[in-house]
Design a protein around this motif. Structure first.
Motif, PDB file in Angstrom:
ATOM      1  N   THR A 191      17.992  24.163 -41.818  1.00  0.00           N
ATOM      2  CA  THR A 191      16.618  24.651 -41.745  1.00  0.00           C
ATOM      3  C   THR A 191      15.907  24.440 -43.075  1.00  0.00           C
ATOM      4  N   TYR A 201      21.672  27.731 -30.582  1.00  0.00           N
ATOM      5  CA  TYR A 201      21.458  26.996 -31.829  1.00  0.00           C
ATOM      6  C   TYR A 201      21.383  27.977 -33.000  1.00  0.00           C
ATOM      7  N   ASP A 202      22.306  27.826 -33.954  1.00  0.00           N
ATOM      8  CA  ASP A 202      22.295  28.652 -35.168  1.00  0.00           C
ATOM      9  C   ASP A 202      21.468  27.953 -36.245  1.00  0.00           C
ATOM     10  N   ALA A 203      20.319  28.534 -36.583  1.00  0.00           N
ATOM     11  CA  ALA A 203      19.476  27.966 -37.647  1.00  0.00           C
ATOM     12  C   ALA A 203      20.023  28.435 -38.993  1.00  0.00           C
ATOM     13  N   LEU A 205      13.072  24.818 -35.746  1.00  0.00           N
ATOM     14  CA  LEU A 205      13.243  25.673 -34.560  1.00  0.00           C
ATOM     15  C   LEU A 205      12.585  25.021 -33.343  1.00  0.00           C
ATOM     16  N   ALA A 236      14.737  22.561 -31.703  1.00  0.00           N
ATOM     17  CA  ALA A 236      15.736  23.195 -30.829  1.00  0.00           C
ATOM     18  C   ALA A 236      15.071  23.675 -29.543  1.00  0.00           C
ATOM     19  N   GLU A 237      13.874  24.241 -29.675  1.00  0.00           N
ATOM     20  CA  GLU A 237      13.161  24.750 -28.495  1.00  0.00           C
ATOM     21  C   GLU A 237      12.857  23.614 -27.519  1.00  0.00           C
ATOM     22  N   CYS A 282      19.250  30.132 -26.652  1.00  0.00           N
ATOM     23  CA  CYS A 282      18.934  31.134 -27.664  1.00  0.00           C
ATOM     24  C   CYS A 282      18.911  30.452 -29.034  1.00  0.00           C
ATOM     25  N   ILE A 283      17.948  30.821 -29.853  1.00  0.00           N
ATOM     26  CA  ILE A 283      17.887  30.306 -31.231  1.00  0.00           C
ATOM     27  C   ILE A 283      18.251  31.465 -32.153  1.00  0.00           C
ATOM     28  N   THR A 286      11.397  30.717 -27.223  1.00  0.00           N
ATOM     29  CA  THR A 286      12.823  30.804 -26.843  1.00  0.00           C
ATOM     30  C   THR A 286      13.385  32.153 -27.301  1.00  0.00           C
ATOM     31  N   LEU A 343      15.469  34.892 -29.189  1.00  0.00           N
ATOM     32  CA  LEU A 343      15.995  34.793 -30.557  1.00  0.00           C
ATOM     33  C   LEU A 343      17.226  35.668 -30.770  1.00  0.00           C
TER      34      LEU A 343
END
Length: 522
Positions: free
Chosen positions: A106, A142-144, A162, A165-166, A172-173, A200, A202
């Motif tokens: 990120t 997805y792990d930011a 993000l 990923a969305e 789930c983010i 999305t 969170l």
């Protein structure tokens, strides 16, 4: 207010902690316990990083779990490789978990310095890795990574990652405070800003480097996140991850959020101790909610208030998390401590009874000599029963001898103990070896007594601690020995004090055996 899903990473992030290593069998046993405790997602490891984690995913398929989903962890594809050719991504899909969680960068600083690729390329890498996984897995998270630091450094770019990923339609983010230094008020502000641009669901994943991991997770729930990632007892690298043993009771009892049921919450303390046991750690007394001292009271004023209204000095009812109120015995003890303690052991004392005063004086005198009953409730119970004359004498020790001998410079020291025990009218004279004098003495005592009391075979010595008491006499100091014994049902602590380590150990050993025999009689 919807349900908050709990995502446990004890078996992956937790094992990155210094001093923690689980065997494959341990990981399977912990997974079952997490499942029984109502945890929704169990992250079993990173199959791309080591064979033990690959084996876990293979084995866990053969196990029957009641509700938890198993998650596998990995990273986005490498630069210059398409997802279907990336080894890490192939291994994740091959593991066939219920959920795949991957992390990506990120923070622009990391993209430039760690990945050494362009910011644009990083966005593609996040997006196409996730698109590929969505085609091949039932659920994808997805792990930011470093999200909060990345957002503070370059908010526009952090949000773009993000959005990448969305656009891949992940389930789930998860916003990660990877370095663990973000403060609760920052977490709240940043999540508010994210929610304006990201639709999305969170999640939150925090580390405890600023001692705020639990607070940051709870603040995030307040801002509408729907998944919390953490570990049992806060295990994890450096200062650890967010501690689910504190988060879950706070969510349920204080924030009134749905996560696990009441019966599962009552298993919280057991779960915590089970994980410590398999990690081979002594549980810290002062851990919130589940620690031995979490609801322990020592000052006389507290104790008399607690007996009338527990909420005067307790923030929740300890039974809700499987813990209990403990009244400690010490110099601060008023008579109310002794009475409350007696009640715990179903011993009926009247506060005006001279025996109560005698016990109180006796304890104060023993504490002056260095005894402490905080970790030795079994010794305390025996002390009260002896004073009341309700303790049955199962045996008496006529004498013992312990010899340590080194027969040759490069050989181990040999320890041997002989004891003479009297049970009823019979005298038993026994010898045994052991590794170390205390173990030899323990072996000899049991060998002699097991003939009369076979159920002593069920009892094991679990822990042995020696503390030199302050007195400045060097090797002639007074020593306190704490021994923890246990059988299948329970564990109990006993104490001995002497200027001789063998004598102090002997006192604690005898109390441990007497307590077991007392329990069998009941």
């Amino acid at each position: 207010m919807g349900m908050v899903k709990l995502y446990d990473t004890t078996l992956r992030d937790g094992t990155q902690s210094e001093d923690i290593s689980f065997l494959l069998e341990d990981k399977i046993r912990i997974a079952h316990r997490l499942d029984e405790s109502g945890i929704h997602y169990i992250e079993g490891g990173w199959p791309g990083s080591n064979p033990k984690d690959v084996a876990f995913f293979k084995e866990i398929k053969k196990e029957k779990l009641s509700q938890a989903k198993i998650a596998a962890f990995g990273s986005t594809r490498r630069a210059k490789v398409t997802p279907d050719k990336d080894n890490n991504i192939i291994t994740l899909i091959k593991a066939e978990p219920d959920v795949i969680t991957i992390f990506g960068k990120t923070w622009d600083f990391h993209v430039r310095e760690a990945l050494r690729i362009s910011l644009e390329e990083n966005l593609e890498l996040i997006n196409d890795s996730l698109i590929h996984l969505k085609k091949n897995a039932p659920e994808v998270f997805y792990d930011a990574e470093h999200f909060f630091d990345g957002y503070k450094a370059n908010p526009e770019y952090a949000i773009k990652t993000l959005q990448a990923a969305e656009d891949a339609k992940v389930d789930c983010i998860v916003l990660c405070d990877t370095n663990g230094g973000t403060m609760p008020f920052e977490v709240a502000e940043i999540i508010k800003a994210v929610k304006k641009q990201i639709k999305t669901p969170l999640g939150i994943h925090t580390h405890n480097d600023g001692e705020c991991a639990v607070a940051n997770s709870l603040v995030a729930v307040n801002e509408g996140i729907v998944q919390i990632q953490g570990t049992i007892n806060g295990f994890g690298e450096r200062c650890g991850n967010a501690n689910l043993c504190s988060i879950i009771p706070a969510l349920k009892l204080k924030m009134k959020r749905d996560c696990i049921n009441e019966e599962q919450l009552r298993k919280m303390r057991d779960l915590s101790r089970f994980v410590y046991e398999l990690a081979n750690f002594s549980p810290p007394k002062h851990q919130a909610y589940v620690g031995n001292a979490a609801f322990a009271h020592k000052g006389g004023v507290h104790v008399s208030a607690i007996q009338r209204h527990p909420e005067t000095y307790e923030h929740i009812r300890p039974e809700l998390v499987g813990n209990c109120t403990r009244v400690l015995i010490s110099d601060l003890s008023g008579r109310s401590n002794i009475l409350a303690k007696a009640e715990e052991f179903n011993i009926n004392l009247d506060s005006k009874d001279p025996v109560t005063l005698e016990i109180l004086d006796n304890i104060k005198e023993m504490e002056h000599r260095g005894f402490q009953f905080e970790g030795a409730e079994a010794s305390f119970e025996l002390l009260m029963k002896r004073a009341l004359g309700t303790h049955k004498k199962f045996f008496s020790i006529i004498g013992f001898r312990v010899i340590d001998e080194k027969r040759h410079e490069d050989q181990k020291v040999i320890s041997e103990a002989t004891v003479m025990v009297k049970v009823g009218g019979k005298i038993e004279h026994t010898a045994a070896e052991g590794n170390g004098p205390v173990n030899a003495l323990d072996n000899a005592l049991r060998k002699a007594l097991e003939k009369f009391y076979p159920r002593l075979k069920e009892m094991r010595l679990l822990d042995y601690k020696v503390r030199v008491l302050p007195g400045g006499q060097g090797t002639a100091s007074v020593i306190r020995v704490l021994i923890e014994s246990g059988d299948k049902e329970s564990r109990w602590g006993t104490v001995g004090v002497s200027d001789n380590i063998i004598d102090a150990s002997y006192q604690a050993l005898i109390d441990g055996i007497e307590y077991k025999l007392d329990k069998v009689e009941e």
